[in-house]
Design a protein around this motif. Structure first.
Motif, PDB file in Angstrom:
ATOM      1  N   ILE A   1       1.252  -1.243  -0.144  1.00 14.24           N
ATOM      2  CA  ILE A   1      -0.104   0.017   0.268  1.00 14.24           C
ATOM      3  C   ILE A   1       1.054   1.197  -0.020  1.00 14.24           C
ATOM      4  N   LEU A   2       2.141   1.379   0.991  1.00 11.96           N
ATOM      5  CA  LEU A   2       2.838   2.470   0.934  1.00 11.96           C
ATOM      6  C   LEU A   2       3.270   2.686   0.186  1.00 11.96           C
ATOM      7  N   THR A   3       3.687   1.472  -1.000  1.00 14.68           N
ATOM      8  CA  THR A   3       4.375   1.450  -2.562  1.00 14.68           C
ATOM      9  C   THR A   3       3.910   2.934  -3.653  1.00 14.68           C
ATOM     10  N   HIS A   4       2.076   2.020  -2.775  1.00 14.75           N
ATOM     11  CA  HIS A   4       1.348   2.859  -4.137  1.00 14.75           C
ATOM     12  C   HIS A   4       0.718   4.571  -3.669  1.00 14.75           C
ATOM     13  N   LEU A   5       0.999   4.868  -2.401  1.00 13.93           N
ATOM     14  CA  LEU A   5       1.423   6.276  -2.217  1.00 13.93           C
ATOM     15  C   LEU A   5       2.363   7.321  -2.442  1.00 13.93           C
ATOM     16  N   VAL A   6       3.830   6.467  -2.674  1.00 16.17           N
ATOM     17  CA  VAL A   6       4.604   6.580  -2.682  1.00 16.17           C
ATOM     18  C   VAL A   6       4.737   7.290  -4.547  1.00 16.17           C
ATOM     19  N   LYS A   7       3.891   6.145  -5.335  1.00 19.31           N
ATOM     20  CA  LYS A   7       4.107   6.933  -6.488  1.00 19.31           C
ATOM     21  C   LYS A   7       3.446   7.985  -7.070  1.00 19.31           C
ATOM     22  N   ALA A   8       2.391   8.207  -6.188  1.00 18.06           N
ATOM     23  CA  ALA A   8       1.257   9.140  -5.894  1.00 18.06           C
ATOM     24  C   ALA A   8       1.785  10.310  -5.254  1.00 18.06           C
ATOM     25  N   ASP A   9       2.979  10.178  -4.609  1.00 15.91           N
ATOM     26  CA  ASP A   9       3.590  11.637  -4.173  1.00 15.91           C
ATOM     27  C   ASP A   9       2.206  12.055  -2.918  1.00 15.91           C
ATOM     28  N   LEU A  10       2.367  10.846  -2.401  1.00 15.17           N
ATOM     29  CA  LEU A  10       1.523  11.664  -1.242  1.00 15.17           C
ATOM     30  C   LEU A  10       2.493  11.562   0.425  1.00 15.17           C
TER      31      LEU A  10
ATOM     32  N   ALA B   1      -9.828  12.061  -2.235  1.00 14.84           N
ATOM     33  CA  ALA B   1      -9.831  11.540  -3.602  1.00 14.84           C
ATOM     34  C   ALA B   1      -8.302  11.016  -4.172  1.00 14.84           C
ATOM     35  N   GLU B   2      -7.249  12.016  -3.763  1.00 15.29           N
ATOM     36  CA  GLU B   2      -5.995  11.442  -3.626  1.00 15.29           C
ATOM     37  C   GLU B   2      -5.558  10.134  -4.163  1.00 15.29           C
ATOM     38  N   VAL B   3      -5.796   9.753  -2.566  1.00 11.96           N
ATOM     39  CA  VAL B   3      -5.720   8.624  -2.050  1.00 11.96           C
ATOM     40  C   VAL B   3      -6.575   7.402  -2.814  1.00 11.96           C
ATOM     41  N   TYR B   4      -7.573   7.865  -2.936  1.00 14.24           N
ATOM     42  CA  TYR B   4      -8.519   6.416  -3.743  1.00 14.24           C
ATOM     43  C   TYR B   4      -8.034   6.578  -4.746  1.00 14.24           C
ATOM     44  N   ASP B   5      -7.727   7.185  -6.012  1.00 16.29           N
ATOM     45  CA  ASP B   5      -6.922   7.511  -6.977  1.00 16.29           C
ATOM     46  C   ASP B   5      -6.079   6.447  -6.426  1.00 16.29           C
ATOM     47  N   ALA B   6      -4.926   6.803  -5.777  1.00 10.98           N
ATOM     48  CA  ALA B   6      -3.589   5.863  -5.819  1.00 10.98           C
ATOM     49  C   ALA B   6      -3.844   4.755  -5.374  1.00 10.98           C
ATOM     50  N   MET B   7      -5.056   4.543  -4.764  1.00  9.74           N
ATOM     51  CA  MET B   7      -5.602   2.513  -4.426  1.00  9.74           C
ATOM     52  C   MET B   7      -6.014   2.232  -5.468  1.00  9.74           C
ATOM     53  N   LYS B   8      -6.579   3.089  -6.672  1.00 11.24           N
ATOM     54  CA  LYS B   8      -7.703   1.802  -7.132  1.00 11.24           C
ATOM     55  C   LYS B   8      -6.668   2.225  -9.009  1.00 11.24           C
ATOM     56  N   ALA B   9      -7.431   1.124 -10.042  1.00  9.85           N
ATOM     57  CA  ALA B   9      -6.875  -0.079 -10.802  1.00  9.85           C
ATOM     58  C   ALA B   9      -8.020   0.435 -12.162  1.00  9.85           C
ATOM     59  N   GLU B  10      -9.167   0.882 -11.566  1.00  9.26           N
ATOM     60  CA  GLU B  10     -10.045   0.986 -12.456  1.00  9.26           C
ATOM     61  C   GLU B  10     -11.209   1.909 -11.664  1.00  9.26           C
ATOM     62  N   ASN B  11     -12.399   2.556 -12.728  1.00  9.73           N
ATOM     63  CA  ASN B  11     -13.207   3.128 -11.494  1.00  9.73           C
ATOM     64  C   ASN B  11     -13.901   3.167 -11.156  1.00  9.73           C
ATOM     65  N   SER B  12     -13.884   1.568 -10.378  1.00  8.83           N
ATOM     66  CA  SER B  12     -14.202   1.392  -9.351  1.00  8.83           C
ATOM     67  C   SER B  12     -13.910   0.001  -8.845  1.00  8.83           C
TER      68      SER B  12
END
Length: 137
Positions: A47-56, A79-90
């Motif tokens: 999870i932290l890897t995705h947050l790093v990639k999203a620059d959070l 919304a930034e966190v949500y976007d960092a954690m998703k691969a598709e629209n829902s």
């Protein structure tokens, strides 16, 4: 490159990790964070890897390494966190309309449109909240 995930559990854990980091002075090792969150370190690091990639958040490797926020909690929208954690629209299975035989094309299209509309409602709501709104201060 690791694929993003689409799972509300990951979103919830990402929010909790950000809250821990917001309350932390300096770097917080993933092991310490996993202990606080009663989570597996390996799962949390994904999870932290995705947050790093999203620059959070940022990561510092090494013996005295750890994670810290890149921005202030009031500047990180959910919304930034949500976007960092998703691969598709829902989330997977969320109003899923994969069956091509169950409904005629116009009905399937209407369901896809509803799915997209609902995604917009969710994201619009998450844009109104920040990590700071979740802090007990």
């Amino acid at each position: 490159m690791a694929e993003k995930v689409s799972n509300t559990k990951w979103f919830g854990m990402a929010l909790q990790a950000l809250i821990v980091l917001a309350d932390q002075d300096g770097l917080c090792p993933s092991g310490k964070m996993a202990e606080k969150l009663e989570s597996q370190s390996a799962f949390l690091r994904k999870i932290l890897t995705h947050l790093v990639k999203a620059d959070l958040i940022q990561a510092q490797e090494g013996r005295y390494g750890g994670y810290s926020l890149v921005k202030k909690p009031e500047e990180i929208t959910l919304a930034e966190v949500y976007d960092a954690m998703k691969a598709e629209n829902s989330p997977t299975g969320f109003l899923g309309v994969e069956s091509k035989e169950c409904f005629p094309p116009p009905t399937r299209e209407a369901l896809f449109q509803l799915k997209d509309e609902m995604e917009g409602w969710i994201v619009d709501g998450l844009k109104q909240k920040t990590v700071a709104d979740l802090l007990n201060k």
